[in-house]
Structure formats: C-alpha cells, structure tokens
Design a protein around this motif. Structure first.
Motif, PDB file in Angstrom:
ATOM      1  N   UNK A  56     -12.719  -5.952   2.788  1.00  0.00           N
ATOM      2  CA  UNK A  56     -11.534  -5.120   2.551  1.00  0.00           C
ATOM      3  C   UNK A  56     -11.008  -5.311   1.138  1.00  0.00           C
ATOM      4  N   UNK A  57     -10.912  -6.576   0.726  1.00  0.00           N
ATOM      5  CA  UNK A  57     -10.339  -6.851  -0.589  1.00  0.00           C
ATOM      6  C   UNK A  57     -11.215  -6.302  -1.701  1.00  0.00           C
ATOM      7  N   UNK A  58     -12.531  -6.376  -1.497  1.00  0.00           N
ATOM      8  CA  UNK A  58     -13.432  -5.853  -2.518  1.00  0.00           C
ATOM      9  C   UNK A  58     -13.208  -4.345  -2.680  1.00  0.00           C
ATOM     10  N   UNK A  59     -13.129  -3.662  -1.545  1.00  0.00           N
ATOM     11  CA  UNK A  59     -12.905  -2.217  -1.576  1.00  0.00           C
ATOM     12  C   UNK A  59     -11.550  -1.891  -2.212  1.00  0.00           C
ATOM     13  N   UNK A  60     -10.532  -2.626  -1.766  1.00  0.00           N
ATOM     14  CA  UNK A  60      -9.184  -2.375  -2.277  1.00  0.00           C
ATOM     15  C   UNK A  60      -9.128  -2.613  -3.786  1.00  0.00           C
ATOM     16  N   UNK A  61      -9.680  -3.747  -4.231  1.00  0.00           N
ATOM     17  CA  UNK A  61      -9.587  -4.100  -5.650  1.00  0.00           C
ATOM     18  C   UNK A  61     -10.314  -3.073  -6.506  1.00  0.00           C
TER      19      UNK A  61
ATOM     20  N   UNK B  72       1.267 -10.926   0.797  1.00  0.00           N
ATOM     21  CA  UNK B  72       0.929 -11.831  -0.307  1.00  0.00           C
ATOM     22  C   UNK B  72       0.686 -11.033  -1.591  1.00  0.00           C
ATOM     23  N   UNK B  73      -0.050  -9.936  -1.453  1.00  0.00           N
ATOM     24  CA  UNK B  73      -0.326  -9.089  -2.624  1.00  0.00           C
ATOM     25  C   UNK B  73       0.978  -8.562  -3.227  1.00  0.00           C
ATOM     26  N   UNK B  74       1.860  -8.078  -2.348  1.00  0.00           N
ATOM     27  CA  UNK B  74       3.135  -7.543  -2.835  1.00  0.00           C
ATOM     28  C   UNK B  74       3.949  -8.628  -3.532  1.00  0.00           C
ATOM     29  N   UNK B  75       3.996  -9.807  -2.903  1.00  0.00           N
ATOM     30  CA  UNK B  75       4.741 -10.909  -3.522  1.00  0.00           C
ATOM     31  C   UNK B  75       4.189 -11.229  -4.906  1.00  0.00           C
ATOM     32  N   UNK B  76       2.861 -11.250  -4.985  1.00  0.00           N
ATOM     33  CA  UNK B  76       2.194 -11.536  -6.256  1.00  0.00           C
ATOM     34  C   UNK B  76       2.567 -10.504  -7.310  1.00  0.00           C
ATOM     35  N   UNK B  77       2.623  -9.249  -6.885  1.00  0.00           N
ATOM     36  CA  UNK B  77       2.952  -8.190  -7.846  1.00  0.00           C
ATOM     37  C   UNK B  77       4.393  -8.302  -8.316  1.00  0.00           C
ATOM     38  N   UNK B  78       5.275  -8.701  -7.402  1.00  0.00           N
ATOM     39  CA  UNK B  78       6.672  -8.911  -7.811  1.00  0.00           C
ATOM     40  C   UNK B  78       6.748 -10.019  -8.863  1.00  0.00           C
ATOM     41  N   UNK B  79       5.963 -11.075  -8.637  1.00  0.00           N
ATOM     42  CA  UNK B  79       5.945 -12.173  -9.602  1.00  0.00           C
ATOM     43  C   UNK B  79       5.507 -11.665 -10.972  1.00  0.00           C
TER      44      UNK B  79
END
Ligand SMILES: Nc1ncnc2c1ncn2[C@@H]1O[C@H](COP(=O)(O)OP(=O)(O)O)[C@@H](O)[C@H]1O
Ligand SMILES: [Mg+2]
Lengths: 318, 263
Positions: A124-129, A296-303
């Motif tokens: 999933x992450x590979x596709x998403x990224x 986690x992804x969203x939190x990372x983006x906020x950072x």
C-alpha cells in the motif's frame, strides 16, 4: 517545582486493572465456542506495566506529568471501552460474534499474521508514495506555471476547472483499460487525486502574492526565475500546504478504492478479501493498521509544515 | 572629484500616464527635465497624486515612461536593477526570511554572498539591528523593520537610494531618530538619495534640494536649494523661512487648483 504527584496519572492504570479483573473473573459466555487465547490478558498486563512506568516517571518530570495527567481521562476511557467491548463480546455475547469479534481475536490476527499484514502495508505504501509524489510534483509545477504565466493560465485553467472536480475514482474504468497494469492505473488515479488540489492552491497562492514583494526583489537584482523560486514559491507555501493536505486525504480515499477494485496485496485489498471470507477479526485488524498509518502520515506532514512555515508563527493562527 | 563619482541622474522630457480602471487616462507626471548630481540628497514633496511615487518608480525602472527617458550615469534606465535600491513606506520585508536572510537576499541572488558575507553583518550593525539577525519580520517594531529594509537595499551598494515615504508610518520620535541615522549613513556612503515625503520639515532637515511638486498638472513646480549647514536645527530662522516658502508654493498651487475647479 510544583506538586510532584498528580492522582490523575494513576487513572489509566486503574482502568486497565479493572479491565483485567473483569476479563479474568467474569466467565466467558457459554455460547462462546472458539479456543481461548491469552492475548487480551497479555495486552492488559503490558498496558498496566507501561502506564505504571509512565506514572512513576512523571513523579520526577513535570512536563511529562502535566501532559500525561491531561491525557489520562482519555486513555482511561479508551481502556474502559476495550473492557466494555470485551464484556459485550467474549463475556456476554450481546453483539453478533461474526461481525463483532472480541479483542482477543483481533489481537490473535496480529500475533499470527503480522508478517503478511506488514507485507500488505508495504504494498500500500509503495503505491501511495509513488502516486503521491508524482501528483504533488506535477501539481506544484502546474500550479507555479498557471499562477505565474497568463498564457499557461489561459490554456490550462479551463482544463483544471473542468477535469479537476471529477472524483478520481470516477476515472477507474478509463484508467483500468488505459494502463497495462492495475498498479500503474492506481498510481495514475492517486496522482490525479493529489494533483488537482495541489495545482489549484499552488496557483492561487502564487497569483495572490503581493506585487510589492516582486518589485522589491527586482530592485534587489532578482531575475524572473529567482522571483519565481525565491519569492513566489515561499510566499505561496502556506497555500501550497493546504493543497497538499487536501491532496493527502484524497489520496487515501483513492488508494483504498483502487485496492478494493483490484490492485493486489495492499491493506485495502486485504480488508476486502477478509470481508468476503467473513473473517471480521482480520477486517478490524486491517482497519486499525490503516487508521494508525494514515494518522501517522498526517502527523508527520503537520510536523513538516510547522518546520517549513515556522516563520508564520504569530502571523497567522492555524 | 565629482565627475568620477557615480549616481548621476538625468531626466529628459519625461511623461508618464496611466489608464485608470474606469478607462480614463491620468497623467501621473509630465515635463520632467532635471539633473541630480552624484551624492545629492533630493526630497520630493507635494500633495498626494502629484506623481512622487511615479517619479521614484520610473527611476527604479519598475515602470517605463511614455515619453522621454531617465539616465543613470549616462545609461538609459530600462528596467529594475540592484544599483537603484528602493525602500517603500511599508517595509515589505520577506516574512518567510529572518532579518539576516532578508538583508542577505540581494547578495545571495546575485551570487555574491560568499565573498561579501561580512557586508551583511556590517549593514545590520549600521542600522542598529545587531542581535535581531534571527528574528522574523513580524517580531520587529515598525521602525526596526524599516531599518532592516534600509539595510537590505544598502547591502547591494546601490548608486542611487530611492525612498518612498520611508518614515511615513512611524511615530514622530522614531521618525526623528531614523532621519538622523539616514543622514549619518548618507554622509558616510555618499549615495545619491531621492526621498519622497509629505513632511516639509523632514525635507528641509535632510535634503540638498527639494523638488516641490504639484498635481494637475502633475509636475515639478520648483526646485529649492537648501543652503543650511549640517547638522541642521529645526528651529533656526533659515529653516523656518524655507519652510514658509515651501508651504507658500504648495499653498499657491492648491489655490490655483481651486480656481481651475471653479472655472
Ligand atoms: N499603477 C497605476 N495605475 C493607475 N493609476 C496610477 C498608477 N500609479 C499611479 N497612478 C495615478 O497617477 C497619479 C500619481 O500617482 P503617484 O505617483 O502615486 O502620486 P503620489 O505618490 O505623489 O501620491 C495618481 O493620480 C494615481 O492615481
Ligand atoms: Mg506615493
């Protein structure tokens, strides 16, 4: 130093102890026929140990104590929820057991299938990224061109207005026949979902930059390319981030849709597959993985945003 | 020797008009025929709408004249360039850069930052902003932000410094301080300076020459030499006399305008 003990730091532990007692002392429902597994017991013991360690550490660390005391009611209530869920499923079987598995059974999925779940998550992450990066890079580039140049705006803006609002999932039939593999088709769909909001907000951000900044920069010796990258782009960054955030949620939706429609081995695919087999414990296990990953992804983006837009502190309240 | 110095501005038959949003054409400046010597401090004074900013923007190269031309050291001005530094009433510092980065901006985009790094520190010191290098513009007071904007323009060592009501938004006390600092910097560097102001006292206090401008027609009405030794005092008889004279010119122009309205 302020008062070094706060009773609230013990509330999560108490809630976990209560859950453990209920789990150990209340007999299972006689209707419950599956083999008993110890995972919920183990999990609760771990929770008790961890919360005790934090409560102890918070005796000596004021910041931790304040933070943990503030969160304690929420954590305790969450544990209470697990406790009630356990009661409603394993102990009393009020809920239909096929669709609402006990905490034990969900934990069992992780214990037994974690390598496979991890592999699904990786897919999933590979596709998403891949899709996300393509969409964001193209979105920012198109946004800069449309926001900067009248000519680009003239030709591309109508296209954006017309094509952009189509939900990317509506492209599924076309994407599936156009691209040789379903992976590529999904990359296209995700890229498209990210591209649209990123383009729109980048271009509006750039065309709203105060002209005075460009004037000042040209009297400081800036050439056109520098005005774009040293003035327009940083000035538009707050808007670009909003576009990227919108794109992120769109990409999550598209990812799940694509996987449920046929891209193999992603978490979305796993959930769909397990649902068809009526293994609802696995479905929940998959959902929890998705929820944690996305948040986690969203939190990372906020950072990242806070880092990049640190200069905005005090200018604009988010 | 004056002939070797740079920053010599000539204007020949300059005229500039704008088409307003309602379709009307407004002549923002006309009949400009003048010379500004290297190292001179010039003030442009006059009621709003008389073309002061237009004058500066033409020299800056941000807009082009309809007729005539400005030259700098004999070379026609055809676009904006670092050798003509501009400071607006609003400091327009880049909010995403620290004070240090703002001041370094000109050197960085010109690829000179590595060799001239020390200049950044020097100019921050010159305008009295030491210790604020890492601050962001919104953390500065109006006066401090304006100093930073000044340092940002000066770091390029412009031949001409253009100031559009640079102290207009400051309180009276800060403004007087800034005037003294500006004079100090100007005397040290000998940069040709053209400043727009609304304030007659400020013009007399700072300038070698004052261009008194009038609207309708928007032009330079007269050029007044300020022959008062420096440092100047604001309450000397010569100062007060000059002020009365300038006010009279402005006043007369105002009256003439009234008459034109009634006709
Ligand atoms: N970009 C512009 N577009 C249209 N009209 C303008 C523009 N700039 C200036 N003007 C007009 O030209 C005249 C002179 O303006 P300006 O030079 O700004 O005056 P001042 O700075 O003396 O107040 C005014 O009538 C103003 O409305
Ligand atoms: Mg003006």
């Amino acid at each position: 130093m302020q008062k070094s003990f706060d009773y609230r730091t013990l509330i999560p532990t108490l809630s976990a102890v209560a859950a453990l007692l209920v789990h150990l002392l209340v007999p299972n429902s006689p209707k419950y026929t599956q083999k008993q597994v110890p995972y919920f017991t183990i999990a609760l013991i771990i929770i008790i140990a961890v919360t005790l360690v934090i409560a102890f550490a918070s005796l000596f660390n004021e910041r931790l104590r304040k933070k943990y005391a503030f969160k304690s009611w929420f954590i305790a209530t969450f544990i209470l929820f697990l406790n009630l869920l356990n009661l409603a499923t394993l102990k009393l079987m009020i809920l239909q057991s096929i669709y609402f598995p006990s905490p034990d059974r969900i934990l069992k999925v992780y214990v037994e299938e974690w390598p496979f779940l991890l592999k699904c998550l990786g897919y999933s992450l590979r596709l998403l990224a891949t899709g996300y990066l393509i969409g964001a890079v193209l979105g920012i580039s198109t946004g800069i061109m449309v926001g900067w140049s009248k000519k680009w705006s003239y030709w591309v803006n109508p296209l954006i207005k017309l094509v952009g609002p189509i939900p990317s999932t509506a492209w599924v039939p076309i994407a599936l026949v156009t691209f040789p593999t379903s992976f590529q088709a999904s990359v296209f769909l995700i890229a498209l979902a990210v591209w649209f909001p990123t383009t729109v907000l980048t271009s509006s951000g750039i065309s709203n930059v105060q002209n005075a900044y460009f004037e000042v920069s040209s009297t400081l010796g800036a050439r056109t390319i520098q005005k774009i990258f040293k003035v327009a782009l940083p000035a538009a960054m707050p808007s670009i981030f909003i576009g990227i955030f919108n794109g992120t949620s769109a990409s999550f939706i598209t990812l799940m849709t694509a996987e449920m429609l046929g891209v193999k081995f992603g978490i979305g695919w796993y959930i769909n597959w397990q649902r068809e087999m009526l293994s609802y414990a696995n479905v929940y296990a998959g959902l929890i993985v998705i929820a944690l990953t996305f948040s986690l992804i969203i939190t990372l983006m906020f950072r990242i945003r806070d880092r990049v837009l640190g200069w905005q502190k005090g200018v604009i309240k988010w | 020797m004056v002939t070797q110095k740079t920053g010599f501005i000539q204007a020949q038959g300059v005229r500039k008009s704008f088409v307003q949003p309602d379709g009307q054409t407004v002549v923002a400046l006309q009949d400009v025929q003048t010379e500004i010597q290297p190292g001179e401090f010039i003030s442009l004074i006059g009621p709003s709408g008389c073309g002061k900013s237009t004058f500066l923007r033409l020299v800056a190269g941000l807009i082009k004249p309809d007729e005539g031309s400005f030259t700098l050291d004999g070379v026609p001005i055809s676009g904006a360039g670092y050798e003509r530094g501009l400071v607006f009433q609003d400091p327009t510092l880049f909010p995403w850069l620290t004070i240090y980065e703002n001041v370094a901006f000109g050197l960085k985009i010109r690829g000179l930052y590595k060799e001239k790094k020390d200049d950044v520190k020097e100019f921050i010191k010159l305008v009295g902003l030491e210790g604020f290098e890492k601050a962001y513009p919104h953390q500065l007071s109006g006066g401090m932000a304006q100093r930073a904007a000044l340092a940002r323009a000066l770091v390029n060592h412009p031949k001409v410094l253009l100031l559009d009501e640079p102290f207009g938004a400051l309180d009276a006390f800060t403004r007087m301080n800034m005037q003294d600092e500006l004079i100090k910097i100007w005397q040290e560097r000998g940069t040709t300076t053209i400043m727009v102001t609304h304030d007659v006292d400020e013009a007399i206090y700072l300038s070698d020459k004052i261009f008194v401008m009038t609207p309708r027609p928007a032009k330079i009405e007269s050029i007044i030499k300020v022959e008062i030794g420096r440092p100047r005092e604001r309450d000397l008889p010569d100062f007060l006399k000059l002020r009365a004279k300038i006010l009279q010119i402005l006043n007369f122009a105002g009256k003439r305008e009234d008459i034109q309205y009634y006709l």
